[in-house]
Design an enzyme around this catalytic site. Structure first.
Site, PDB file in Angstrom:
ATOM      1  N   SER A   1       0.839  -1.185   0.000  1.00  0.00           N
ATOM      2  CA  SER A   1       0.000   0.000   0.000  1.00  0.00           C
ATOM      3  C   SER A   1       0.875   1.236   0.000  1.00  0.00           C
ATOM      4  O   SER A   1       1.808   1.340   0.802  1.00  0.00           O
ATOM      5  CB  SER A   1      -0.922   0.014   1.220  1.00  0.00           C
TER       6      SER A   1
ATOM      7  N   ASP B   1     -21.818   2.292   3.938  1.00  0.00           N
ATOM      8  CA  ASP B   1     -20.593   2.683   3.244  1.00  0.00           C
ATOM      9  C   ASP B   1     -20.396   1.883   1.962  1.00  0.00           C
ATOM     10  O   ASP B   1     -20.043   2.433   0.910  1.00  0.00           O
ATOM     11  CB  ASP B   1     -19.389   2.499   4.162  1.00  0.00           C
TER      12      ASP B   1
ATOM     13  N   TYR C   1     -19.372   2.744  18.927  1.00  0.00           N
ATOM     14  CA  TYR C   1     -20.296   2.331  17.877  1.00  0.00           C
ATOM     15  C   TYR C   1     -21.077   1.097  18.332  1.00  0.00           C
ATOM     16  O   TYR C   1     -22.302   1.022  18.200  1.00  0.00           O
ATOM     17  CB  TYR C   1     -19.499   2.032  16.603  1.00  0.00           C
TER      18      TYR C   1
END
Length: 362
Positions: free
Chosen positions: A56, A157, A208
Site C-alpha cells: 500500500s 458505506d 459504535y
C-alpha cells in the site's frame, strides 16, 4: 502444458460522504449518501500460489495474506484486505494468490469511509474474472468488516461506494436494500464542503458497538426486531435512558432523511440545510456521538453563512459537511481555520466535493 499467462486487473472504489442519515443503516432505516470523486485503486496480478502479497502506498509495512486466512490472522489495515479474502472464501468463491498494490486519495480517519472503499476495490479486483452483483459485493464486504475486522457496521458505506453516480445522491432503504437515485447537480452557485477536523476517531469501534446495543435494546423493549418497524413517536413509550434518546435519534433521523430527499428533488436547498442542522443536533444531544471539536466546526460554519452543517460518519471525530453558496464557501475556507485554531484544535482541511461515479473495473 503451456503455463497460464498472468492477467493484471485494476479496480476503483470511491469513498463516500453521508448527507444525512447516521447510524440508521443497521436499524433498517434510511440514509442519503453520495459517492465521492476520490477513492481507492487496486491493481491485482493473479498467480497459482496460495498467498496474496500486498503493498500500500500509504503504509510502510507490506503484508502477506494466505488465501485460507481466518479471523485473527491479521490486524490493522491488512485485516480489511484479509477479511475480503476470507469472506469471499466463506461465500463459496475461489480466491487466487498473486500480487496486489493499493493507492488511495481518501483520507484515512476522516469519516469518508476509506475502509469501505478499500474493501470494495479489493473485492472487485479479486472477482474480476467472474464479476458479482453490487449487492452481493456489499454483503461480502460487510461480512469482512463485521466478522474479520470486528467492526459491527451496517451496509451504508459499501452501498454508497458501489452504487454511486455522478451528480446523484442515493436514497437507501436498508429494509428492502432499494437504492433510489436523487439528482444532485450543484452547478456553480452552491458547494458541498467536507471539513476534515484531523481529529482521530476516539474509541469509535467500542462506542459504535454500544450505540448498536442500545438500539437493539430499545427495539426489544418495543417488541420488534428493529426500530424500522415502529412509528416515529414510539420512542416516547421508552422509559429508560439511554435507549429512549438513542431511539429518538434513529426515528427522527429517518424522517429527516425522507424529507431531505424530497427537498433535494424540488431544489429546496434551504430545507435541506435546516434538516442537516437538526441532524447534527440529534447526533450531539440524543445519540451523543459528536465531540466539542466537531460541534465547534459545525456551529462556526453556520455562523459564517452555511445553509446547513453536520458531522458525517460514525462519530467521535472525522469530518463535518457544510452546504453553502459559493460565496459562503470562500468565507468558510478563509475564516473557519482561525476559529478552530484559537480553540486549541488543529487547523481543518476543507475540500469542495461533488457526487462521483461508483466502484468499477478500470
Amino acid at each position: 502444458m503451456t503455463p497460464e499467462i498472468a492477467t493484471t486487473v485494476r479496480a476503483y472504489a470511491p469513498g463516500r460522504v453521508n448527507l444525512i442519515g447516521e447510524h440508521t443503516d443497521y436499524n433498517l432505516g434510511y440514509a442519503l449518501p453520495i459517492a465521492l470523486r476520490s477513492g481507492t485503486s487496486v491493481t491485482f496480478t493473479a498467480d497459482d500460489g496460495d498467498v496474496l502479497a500486498v503493498t500500500s502506498e500509504a503504509e510502510s509495512q507490506d503484508i502477506t495474506v494466505a488465501v485460507d486466512t481466518a479471523p485473527g490472522d491479521l490486524d490493522g489495515w491488512g485485516a480489511y484486505v484479509a477479511g475480503c479474502v476470507w469472506a469471499l472464501q466463506q461465500s463459496g468463491h475461489v480466491v487466487r494468490g498473486g500480487r496486489m498494490s493499493i493507492t488511495s486519495t481518501v483520507p484515512m480517519g476522516s469519516g469518508l469511509s476509506s475502509s469501505a472503499a478499500l474493501e470494495c476495490a479489493v473485492l472487485l479486483a479479486l472477482t474480476a474474472e467472474r464479476p458479482l452483483p453490487p449487492l452481493k459485493v456489499a454483503r461480502i464486504a460487510q461480512r469482512a468488516e463485521n466478522d474479520y475486522v470486528g467492526a459491527p457496521t451496517g451496509l451504508l458505506d459499501q452501498l454508497s461506494s458501489l452504487y454511486g453516480r455522478a451528480d446523484t445522491a442515493l436514497l437507501v432503504d436498508f429494509s428492502s436494500l432499494e437504492v433510489t437515485e436523487v439528482p444532485m447537480d450543484l452547478g456553480d452557485a452552491h458547494r458541498l464542503l467536507v471539513i476534515d477536523s484531523h481529529a482521530p476517531h476516539q474509541n469509535v469501534a467500542g462506542e459504535y458497538a454500544k450505540r448498536r446495543v442500545s438500539c437493539e435494546n430499545a427495539a426489544g423493549e418495543l417488541g420488534v426486531s428493529s426500530l424500522r418497524e415502529v412509528d416515529p413517536e414510539a420512542w416516547r413509550r421508552l422509559r429508560d435512558e439511554p435507549e429512549r434518546s438513542r431511539a429518538r435519534h434513529i426515528l427522527t433521523e429517518n424522517m429527516r432523511v425522507l424529507d431531505a430527499a424530497e427537498a433535494l428533488r424540488h431544489g429546496d436547498l434551504a430545507t435541506l440545510g435546516r434538516l442537516m442542522c437538526l441532524s447534527h443536533a440529534s447526533m450531539r444531544d440524543d445519540f451523543e456521538i459528536t465531540t466539542e471539536h466537531i460541534d465547534l466546526i459545525a456551529e462556526r460554519a453556520c455562523e459564517l453563512g452555511a445553509l446547513g452543517a453536520r458531522m458525517t460518519g460514525g462519530g467521535f471525530g472525522g469530518s463535518v459537511i457544510a452546504f453553502c453558496s459559493d460565496e459562503v464557501a470562500h468565507r468558510i475556507t478563509a475564516e473557519l481555520g482561525e476559529t478552530v485554531a484559537d480553540a486549541g484544535y488543529p487547523a481543518p482541511t476543507i475540500r469542495a466535493v461533488r457526487p462521483g461515479r461508483g466502484a468499477h473495473l478500470c
